[in-house]
Design a protein around this motif. Structure first.
Motif, PDB file in Angstrom:
ATOM      1  N   THR A  30      36.303  11.333   8.288  1.00  0.00           N
ATOM      2  CA  THR A  30      36.013  12.194   9.433  1.00  0.00           C
ATOM      3  C   THR A  30      34.801  11.663  10.182  1.00  0.00           C
ATOM      4  O   THR A  30      33.815  11.238   9.562  1.00  0.00           O
ATOM      5  CB  THR A  30      35.751  13.637   8.975  1.00  0.00           C
ATOM      6  N   LYS A  36      31.669  17.008  18.315  1.00  0.00           N
ATOM      7  CA  LYS A  36      33.083  17.164  17.992  1.00  0.00           C
ATOM      8  C   LYS A  36      33.427  16.441  16.695  1.00  0.00           C
ATOM      9  O   LYS A  36      32.725  15.533  16.263  1.00  0.00           O
ATOM     10  CB  LYS A  36      33.955  16.626  19.132  1.00  0.00           C
ATOM     11  N   TYR A  38      36.422  14.349  14.551  1.00  0.00           N
ATOM     12  CA  TYR A  38      37.629  13.544  14.744  1.00  0.00           C
ATOM     13  C   TYR A  38      38.106  12.995  13.403  1.00  0.00           C
ATOM     14  O   TYR A  38      37.288  12.578  12.568  1.00  0.00           O
ATOM     15  CB  TYR A  38      37.354  12.355  15.678  1.00  0.00           C
ATOM     16  N   ASP A  43      42.844  10.955  15.579  1.00  0.00           N
ATOM     17  CA  ASP A  43      42.457  11.636  16.818  1.00  0.00           C
ATOM     18  C   ASP A  43      41.968  10.691  17.901  1.00  0.00           C
ATOM     19  O   ASP A  43      41.988  11.037  19.081  1.00  0.00           O
ATOM     20  CB  ASP A  43      41.356  12.668  16.523  1.00  0.00           C
ATOM     21  N   LEU A  44      41.495   9.514  17.490  1.00  0.00           N
ATOM     22  CA  LEU A  44      40.916   8.579  18.457  1.00  0.00           C
ATOM     23  C   LEU A  44      41.346   7.150  18.161  1.00  0.00           C
ATOM     24  O   LEU A  44      41.212   6.676  17.037  1.00  0.00           O
ATOM     25  CB  LEU A  44      39.384   8.631  18.389  1.00  0.00           C
TER      26      LEU A  44
END
Length: 287
Positions: A30, A36, A38, A43-44
């Motif tokens: 993570t 934020k 992610y 997610d990215l």
């Protein structure tokens, strides 16, 4: 009859197409950036994260793969009838992910004692980062897909990790300084003098192997290190960030001066880029 599942975590930086092709389970770390959260690699995309990294006033932070996520993996492979799970983890000296994997394995077998007779879980501490262990995982996954026995797969991954080498050159020392890979004073002097450090990992710790003055010398210097250390005839791959010109020059020199072209080129993963910065280059090879 063996049924083997190969798994790793997202810091291995294995490209998604190869993850899918070889059916590798990848557990995400993570990332926390700009308030934020992610999931790394989910997610990215790296290119998206580079922009966040460049704009962040504070260096993004990361957290290990959770024990709960490991438990989910163990339960899934057991329910699916696998006889062996072979997991390779990010360096235990740089993350609690390896320890979480071990603790979760013990708890899983305590909760499911019947699984101990049906599933063997083998966990490997890579003691390193990125495709240095990602390449070893790929080799193990290919062997498993071709029907190799668990001992052969484990030996291939272990041997690949032991002899794998990654040489990373950050072209800008901002992130390196903030991450502590190079001291603030050394990074300040390096920036002022245009010095680029060649950084590798030995026994889980980062190590500056050499320093180069200027971009052109850095690219050639990196290739010279690879030529000296790399085992001839073995595959290697190139790592790049958001500097296309540097990457193209690195690729050109490698193809001209090494005995074969790279088997793979990939954008540096999110976790690694936090420490090197997105303006970087690297070569992963076998010593």
């Amino acid at each position: 009859m063996y049924k083997i599942k190969v798994s790793t975590d997202s810091t291995s930086d294995i490209p998604k197409n190869l993850v899918q092709e070889l059916d590798i389970a990848v557990l995400p770390l993570t990332i926390y950036a700009q308030g934020k959260e992610y999931k790394d690699g989910i997610d990215l995309a790296p290119e998206e994260f580079y922009d966040i990294l460049e704009r962040s006033e504070e260096l993004p932070t990361t957290s290990q793969v959770s024990a709960a996520r490991y438990t989910e993996l163990y339960e899934q492979v057991w329910r699916e009838g696998y006889t062996h799970l072979i997991h390779t983890s990010i360096n235990s000296k740089g993350s609690g992910t390896y320890q979480a994997a071990v603790i979760s394995r013990d708890m899983f077998f305590e909760e499911h004692p019947e699984a101990a007779q049906q599933l063997t879980i083998h966990i490997i501490d890579s003691e390193t980062y990125s495709m240095i262990y990602g390449m070893a995982v790929l080799e193990g996954a290919r062997l498993a897909k071709d029907g190799a026995d668990p001992e052969t797969v484990i030996a291939a991954i272990t041997e690949g990790v032991e002899h794998g080498r990654g040489m990373f050159v950050p072209m800008n020392l901002r992130c390196v300084r903030r991450s502590g890979r190079v001291s603030a004073a050394a990074a300040f002097v390096g920036d002022a003098m245009g010095l680029k450090p060649a950084i590798t990992f030995e026994h889980g710790a980062s190590k500056v192997v050499s320093k180069f003055r200027g971009d052109k010398r850095a690219v050639q210097g990196l290739v010279d290190i690879v030529k000296k250390e790399r085992k001839p005839g073995t595959p290697y791959c190139l790592v790049y960030g958001n500097n296309a010109e540097i990457y193209e020059k690195l690729k050109e020199i490698c193809e001209a001066e090494l005995d074969q072209p790279p088997v793979l080129s990939y954008p540096v993963g999110n976790i690694i880029s936090i420490n090197t910065g997105p303006n970087m280059m690297g070569v992963i090879y076998r010593r």
